[in-house]
Design a protein around this motif. Structure first.
Motif, PDB file in Angstrom:
ATOM      1  N   VAL A  88       0.871  -1.174   0.000  1.00  0.00           N
ATOM      2  CA  VAL A  88       0.000   0.000   0.000  1.00  0.00           C
ATOM      3  C   VAL A  88       0.901   1.215   0.000  1.00  0.00           C
ATOM      4  CG1 VAL A  88      -1.715   1.295   1.297  1.00  0.00           C
ATOM      5  CG2 VAL A  88      -1.866  -1.183   1.206  1.00  0.00           C
ATOM      6  N   ARG A  89       0.710   2.084  -0.984  1.00  0.00           N
ATOM      7  CA  ARG A  89       1.492   3.327  -1.051  1.00  0.00           C
ATOM      8  C   ARG A  89       0.688   4.445  -0.419  1.00  0.00           C
ATOM      9  NH1 ARG A  89       2.726   2.709  -7.174  1.00  0.00           N
ATOM     10  NH2 ARG A  89       4.391   1.181  -7.100  1.00  0.00           N
ATOM     11  N   ARG A  90       1.359   5.188   0.450  1.00  0.00           N
ATOM     12  CA  ARG A  90       0.730   6.361   1.065  1.00  0.00           C
ATOM     13  C   ARG A  90       1.583   7.574   0.726  1.00  0.00           C
ATOM     14  NH1 ARG A  90      -0.379   7.646   7.453  1.00  0.00           N
ATOM     15  NH2 ARG A  90      -1.705   9.427   7.055  1.00  0.00           N
ATOM     16  N   ARG A  91       1.056   8.430  -0.137  1.00  0.00           N
ATOM     17  CA  ARG A  91       1.800   9.596  -0.603  1.00  0.00           C
ATOM     18  C   ARG A  91       1.050  10.872  -0.244  1.00  0.00           C
ATOM     19  NH1 ARG A  91       5.196   6.106  -1.639  1.00  0.00           N
ATOM     20  NH2 ARG A  91       5.825   5.397  -3.679  1.00  0.00           N
ATOM     21  N   PRO A  92       1.715  11.826   0.420  1.00  0.00           N
ATOM     22  CA  PRO A  92       1.053  13.110   0.679  1.00  0.00           C
ATOM     23  C   PRO A  92       0.847  13.876  -0.618  1.00  0.00           C
ATOM     24  CG  PRO A  92       3.320  13.138   1.473  1.00  0.00           C
ATOM     25  CD  PRO A  92       3.054  11.759   0.962  1.00  0.00           C
ATOM     26  N   LEU A  93      -0.273  14.565  -0.725  1.00  0.00           N
ATOM     27  CA  LEU A  93      -0.533  15.398  -1.898  1.00  0.00           C
ATOM     28  C   LEU A  93       0.169  16.730  -1.696  1.00  0.00           C
ATOM     29  CD1 LEU A  93      -4.310  14.676  -2.503  1.00  0.00           C
ATOM     30  CD2 LEU A  93      -2.348  13.753  -3.714  1.00  0.00           C
ATOM     31  N   PRO A  94       1.059  17.117  -2.610  1.00  0.00           N
ATOM     32  CA  PRO A  94       1.858  18.335  -2.430  1.00  0.00           C
ATOM     33  C   PRO A  94       1.023  19.590  -2.187  1.00  0.00           C
ATOM     34  CG  PRO A  94       2.654  17.081  -4.303  1.00  0.00           C
ATOM     35  CD  PRO A  94       1.386  16.422  -3.843  1.00  0.00           C
ATOM     36  N   ALA A  95      -0.077  19.743  -2.894  1.00  0.00           N
ATOM     37  CA  ALA A  95      -0.891  20.948  -2.746  1.00  0.00           C
ATOM     38  C   ALA A  95      -1.645  20.965  -1.416  1.00  0.00           C
ATOM     39  CB  ALA A  95      -1.890  21.057  -3.897  1.00  0.00           C
ATOM     40  N   LEU A  96      -1.825  19.800  -0.812  1.00  0.00           N
ATOM     41  CA  LEU A  96      -2.620  19.718   0.416  1.00  0.00           C
ATOM     42  C   LEU A  96      -1.785  19.309   1.625  1.00  0.00           C
ATOM     43  CD1 LEU A  96      -5.777  17.988  -1.075  1.00  0.00           C
ATOM     44  CD2 LEU A  96      -5.450  20.406  -0.599  1.00  0.00           C
ATOM     45  N   VAL A  97      -0.475  19.537   1.573  1.00  0.00           N
ATOM     46  CA  VAL A  97       0.395  19.176   2.698  1.00  0.00           C
ATOM     47  C   VAL A  97      -0.036  19.860   3.995  1.00  0.00           C
ATOM     48  CG1 VAL A  97       2.747  19.412   3.605  1.00  0.00           C
ATOM     49  CG2 VAL A  97       2.370  18.460   1.334  1.00  0.00           C
ATOM     50  N   PRO A  98      -0.420  21.153   3.982  1.00  0.00           N
ATOM     51  CA  PRO A  98      -0.854  21.759   5.248  1.00  0.00           C
ATOM     52  C   PRO A  98      -2.103  21.087   5.834  1.00  0.00           C
ATOM     53  CG  PRO A  98      -0.420  23.454   3.616  1.00  0.00           C
ATOM     54  CD  PRO A  98      -0.347  22.145   2.911  1.00  0.00           C
ATOM     55  N   LEU A  99      -2.941  20.501   4.977  1.00  0.00           N
ATOM     56  CA  LEU A  99      -4.148  19.818   5.462  1.00  0.00           C
ATOM     57  C   LEU A  99      -3.872  18.361   5.822  1.00  0.00           C
ATOM     58  CD1 LEU A  99      -6.733  21.186   2.880  1.00  0.00           C
ATOM     59  CD2 LEU A  99      -6.311  22.001   5.200  1.00  0.00           C
ATOM     60  N   GLU A 131      -3.742   1.125   9.417  1.00  0.00           N
ATOM     61  CA  GLU A 131      -2.355   0.675   9.276  1.00  0.00           C
ATOM     62  C   GLU A 131      -2.107  -0.598  10.086  1.00  0.00           C
ATOM     63  OE1 GLU A 131       0.083   3.993  10.343  1.00  0.00           O
ATOM     64  OE2 GLU A 131      -0.210   4.980   8.411  1.00  0.00           O
ATOM     65  N   THR A 132      -2.645  -0.658  11.287  1.00  0.00           N
ATOM     66  CA  THR A 132      -2.482  -1.844  12.134  1.00  0.00           C
ATOM     67  C   THR A 132      -3.134  -3.058  11.474  1.00  0.00           C
ATOM     68  OG1 THR A 132      -2.462  -0.470  14.110  1.00  0.00           O
ATOM     69  CG2 THR A 132      -2.956  -2.808  14.410  1.00  0.00           C
ATOM     70  N   GLU A 133      -4.314  -2.873  10.933  1.00  0.00           N
ATOM     71  CA  GLU A 133      -5.025  -3.967  10.270  1.00  0.00           C
ATOM     72  C   GLU A 133      -4.254  -4.451   9.036  1.00  0.00           C
ATOM     73  OE1 GLU A 133      -8.121  -6.571  10.695  1.00  0.00           O
ATOM     74  OE2 GLU A 133      -7.921  -4.767  11.915  1.00  0.00           O
ATOM     75  N   LEU A 134      -3.709  -3.519   8.258  1.00  0.00           N
ATOM     76  CA  LEU A 134      -2.934  -3.897   7.070  1.00  0.00           C
ATOM     77  C   LEU A 134      -1.671  -4.654   7.459  1.00  0.00           C
ATOM     78  CD1 LEU A 134      -3.287  -0.663   4.907  1.00  0.00           C
ATOM     79  CD2 LEU A 134      -4.413  -2.871   4.538  1.00  0.00           C
ATOM     80  N   ARG A 135      -0.993  -4.185   8.494  1.00  0.00           N
ATOM     81  CA  ARG A 135       0.206  -4.895   8.961  1.00  0.00           C
ATOM     82  C   ARG A 135      -0.149  -6.297   9.440  1.00  0.00           C
ATOM     83  NH1 ARG A 135       1.323  -0.485  12.153  1.00  0.00           N
ATOM     84  NH2 ARG A 135       2.198   1.149  10.882  1.00  0.00           N
ATOM     85  N   GLY A 136      -1.315  -6.430  10.101  1.00  0.00           N
ATOM     86  CA  GLY A 136      -1.767  -7.745  10.557  1.00  0.00           C
ATOM     87  C   GLY A 136      -2.013  -8.707   9.409  1.00  0.00           C
ATOM     88  N   LEU A 137      -2.372  -8.183   8.249  1.00  0.00           N
ATOM     89  CA  LEU A 137      -2.572  -9.020   7.061  1.00  0.00           C
ATOM     90  C   LEU A 137      -1.269  -9.251   6.303  1.00  0.00           C
ATOM     91  CD1 LEU A 137      -5.865  -7.447   5.652  1.00  0.00           C
ATOM     92  CD2 LEU A 137      -5.601  -9.677   6.747  1.00  0.00           C
ATOM     93  N   GLY A 138      -0.170  -8.651   6.771  1.00  0.00           N
ATOM     94  CA  GLY A 138       1.130  -8.831   6.129  1.00  0.00           C
ATOM     95  C   GLY A 138       1.318  -7.950   4.908  1.00  0.00           C
ATOM     96  N   ILE A 139       0.585  -6.847   4.829  1.00  0.00           N
ATOM     97  CA  ILE A 139       0.689  -5.926   3.691  1.00  0.00           C
ATOM     98  C   ILE A 139       1.580  -4.764   4.120  1.00  0.00           C
ATOM     99  CG2 ILE A 139      -0.554  -4.414   2.128  1.00  0.00           C
ATOM    100  CD1 ILE A 139      -2.996  -6.221   2.564  1.00  0.00           C
ATOM    101  N   PRO A 140       2.730  -4.574   3.470  1.00  0.00           N
ATOM    102  CA  PRO A 140       3.618  -3.461   3.845  1.00  0.00           C
ATOM    103  C   PRO A 140       3.050  -2.118   3.380  1.00  0.00           C
ATOM    104  CG  PRO A 140       4.543  -4.656   1.995  1.00  0.00           C
ATOM    105  CD  PRO A 140       3.317  -5.409   2.433  1.00  0.00           C
ATOM    106  N   ILE A 141       3.381  -1.068   4.123  1.00  0.00           N
ATOM    107  CA  ILE A 141       2.937   0.281   3.789  1.00  0.00           C
ATOM    108  C   ILE A 141       4.159   1.096   3.377  1.00  0.00           C
ATOM    109  CG2 ILE A 141       1.833   2.375   4.642  1.00  0.00           C
ATOM    110  CD1 ILE A 141       0.322   0.562   6.633  1.00  0.00           C
ATOM    111  N   ASP A 142       4.138   1.568   2.146  1.00  0.00           N
ATOM    112  CA  ASP A 142       5.227   2.376   1.601  1.00  0.00           C
ATOM    113  C   ASP A 142       4.837   3.849   1.777  1.00  0.00           C
ATOM    114  OD1 ASP A 142       7.215   3.618   0.155  1.00  0.00           O
ATOM    115  OD2 ASP A 142       6.484   2.929  -1.798  1.00  0.00           O
TER     116      ASP A 142
END
Length: 144
Positions: A88-99, A131-142
């Motif tokens: 699972v990729r988690r990327r901040p949106l550049p225009a919405l970084v303050p939010l 995030e905890t649930e995904l880790r429990g399923l063995g899915i890494p978070i990038d």
């Protein structure tokens, strides 16, 4: 079978923008400024569409015989078997970084995008539980 179901709440920025654009657009119509009225009308429509998308965001992780992850909003939903997700990729949106809004993408074993959502409207507590649930399923978070 246990399940984690997350529902986003409407961020207050969208109703504020929509009301402001509607009020200013009404003034522009009365003052006979059609270009400004059209631009404010477009801003109103955009605020409504983004608000609906944000308020209807749903994420569900169902753990059972075959774990699945369902993501989406009123504009489209996807249910993906957890076994087909490589990361699972988690990327901040550049225009919405303050939010502090990030784009989450479910990436398959072949690198294809299987689904995604914006975490706008979800609380930090909900995101930690996800995030905890995904880790429990063995899915890494990038977090790249």
């Amino acid at each position: 079978m246990s399940a984690l179901r997350l529902r986003a709440r409407l961020p207050l920025v969208y109703p504020a923008v929509a009301l402001g654009a509607a009020a200013a657009g009404a003034i522009a119509v009365v003052r006979d400024v059609p270009v400004l009225a059209a631009l404010l009308g477009a801003a109103l429509v955009l605020a409504v569409v983004l608000g609906v998308r944000a308020a209807t965001t749903r994420v569900a992780v169902e753990v059972g015989a075959e774990p699945t992850i369902a993501v989406g909003s009123a504009f489209g939903r996807r249910r993906v078997p957890a076994a087909s997700i490589a990361a699972v990729r988690r990327r901040p949106l550049p225009a919405l970084v303050p939010l502090r809004v990030a784009r989450w993408e479910l990436v398959g074993r072949d690198g294809a995008r299987l689904g995604g959502f914006l975490d706008e409207g979800l609380s930090e507590r909900d995101l930690r539980a996800l995030e905890t649930e995904l880790r429990g399923l063995g899915i890494p978070i990038d977090r790249g």
